[in-house]
Design an enzyme around this catalytic site. Sequence first.
Site, PDB file in Angstrom:
ATOM      1  CB  SER A   1      33.011  14.701  -8.445  1.00  0.00           C
ATOM      2  OG  SER A   1      32.257  14.714  -7.255  1.00  0.00           O
TER       3      SER A   1
ATOM      4  CG  HIS B   1      29.960  14.554 -12.527  1.00  0.00           C
ATOM      5  ND1 HIS B   1      29.581  15.847 -12.225  1.00  0.00           N
ATOM      6  CD2 HIS B   1      29.531  14.338 -13.802  1.00  0.00           C
ATOM      7  CE1 HIS B   1      28.960  16.380 -13.269  1.00  0.00           C
ATOM      8  NE2 HIS B   1      28.914  15.486 -14.227  1.00  0.00           N
TER       9      HIS B   1
ATOM     10  CD  GLU C   1      22.587  20.568  -8.988  1.00  0.00           C
ATOM     11  OE1 GLU C   1      22.018  21.345  -8.208  1.00  0.00           O
ATOM     12  OE2 GLU C   1      23.453  19.734  -8.639  1.00  0.00           O
TER      13      GLU C   1
ATOM     14  CB  CYS D   1      19.501  13.673  -7.387  1.00  0.00           C
ATOM     15  SG  CYS D   1      19.449  13.776  -5.580  1.00  0.00           S
TER      16      CYS D   1
END
Length: 508
Positions: A403, A222, A307, A277
């Site tokens: 973000s 982001h 996420e 990740c």
Amino acid sequence: MAAGRSGLPSDTIMVRTGMGPDKAGRAVRLVREARPAAAAIVGLSGGLAPGIRPGDVVVASEIRSADGTVVSRCASAPLLAGDLRRVGLTVHVGPIVTVPKLATGDERTRLAATGAVAVDMESAAVAAGVGDVPFAAVRVIVDTADEGIGHVGLVRRGILGLRTMCRLGPPIGAWAAAVGRRTVLLAEPRAFCAGVERAIEVVERALELHGAPVYVRKQIVHNSHVVAELAARGAVFVEELDEVPADATVVFSAHGVAPAVWDQAGDRGLSVIDATCPLVEKVHTEARRFTSRGDTVFLIGHAGHEEVDGTLGEAPGRIQLVQSPAEVAALDVPDPQRVTYLMQTTLAMDEADEVVEALTERFPTIVGPGSADICYATSNRQNAVRRVAQEAQLVLVVGSANSANSVRLVEVSRRDGVASHLVENVGDVRLSWLDGVGTVGISAGASAPPALVEELTAALSGLGPTEVAVRSVGRETVAFHLPKELRRAAAADAAAATEPGPGATASS
């Protein structure tokens, strides 16, 4: 007249230079006698760079003499340019070159080839003479290569330039008010984390292996700067997989995806490289494990974040999103004795703790993950910004608005009672924030490039003597392996490179 009507502060000392370096040099004596804290030159000038039009404003990043010598560097130019853009002006930042007489024809072409964006006849003389004080040069364009001095319409363009000058006062006044001695405190760690570095490298390696285009579902991380740079190299960012041609290569972003997205990729014959990740993948693994044993899982996080969407998709209906302590009372579960909680990796630690406390009070037997879900990088950056906030009057966090970890850093600082702002880049910093502020703290979200922090620090140093210090809570040494898809491809390339060619013999 135009400068006087521009709304400059009442205590501004205005000196008219007249046209040309000789007159400007004589006017500088009056400037030096005033002993100003800062000096700025405003006026009309010619545009050199392509795309500059009459009425546009140029803020000098540096002032050059006719032979190319840099007379003055104007480090605070991006800050001033940002305030000028916010009043609706079209602003360019770049070198201004000063010449002894009007530049036309071949001379203008030669100057443009040096990278200068505008040309005038006074700025170098003023910059060289005002002494060691913050300096700014703001020029309004009235002629260009296409619309030169002798071109019809000069009077109209001159009037346009003067009207534009009448709007320069408030931003220049804010720049002058922000000038002063200050300390800049850099939070450590800040900017890129290991997961972000890995995700960016995944796209870079994919482009090397497969060539452009390589498709990326959602933003790889982001941050708009990272996305723009990768897009320029051939990455194509899409929202959903139906935008990707069949049999193409697609990268899944660092935020992870739901199993349904993997199924869709398989149905369309896409070659997937998974840049999730590893710490996000850990939460996915926990979600599968807890729901498979019959638990209802509460996911602490924020609705709409990629996420969160990916984790919820691991077991639709068995995982419930909880965004705040207030939502806990309304939760409905089949068996209150079989409940577990997980967390979005980029939450604020104290925010998450409040929700966990409410869940524990409602469900005393609830259990959490075996190890913390909030990732080390998020925790470290929050601890570091909190340390900086103990000393700073203002905290600037570099990062994009989407973000989550960057937004959390701002919230952490504000909860500690310090004025804090999220900025995409140095141009987002409002000069009014700096008025009277002697200590500025700077951090950056885990998806923000370190170079943006360096640019911001350099711009602040252009406002006066600046001491830069680091406030560290420790250094990060974590590194993650690349996805197996890239490791296999690299191994295959290495094997192919060592195979003997036609007519060669191999020996052990």
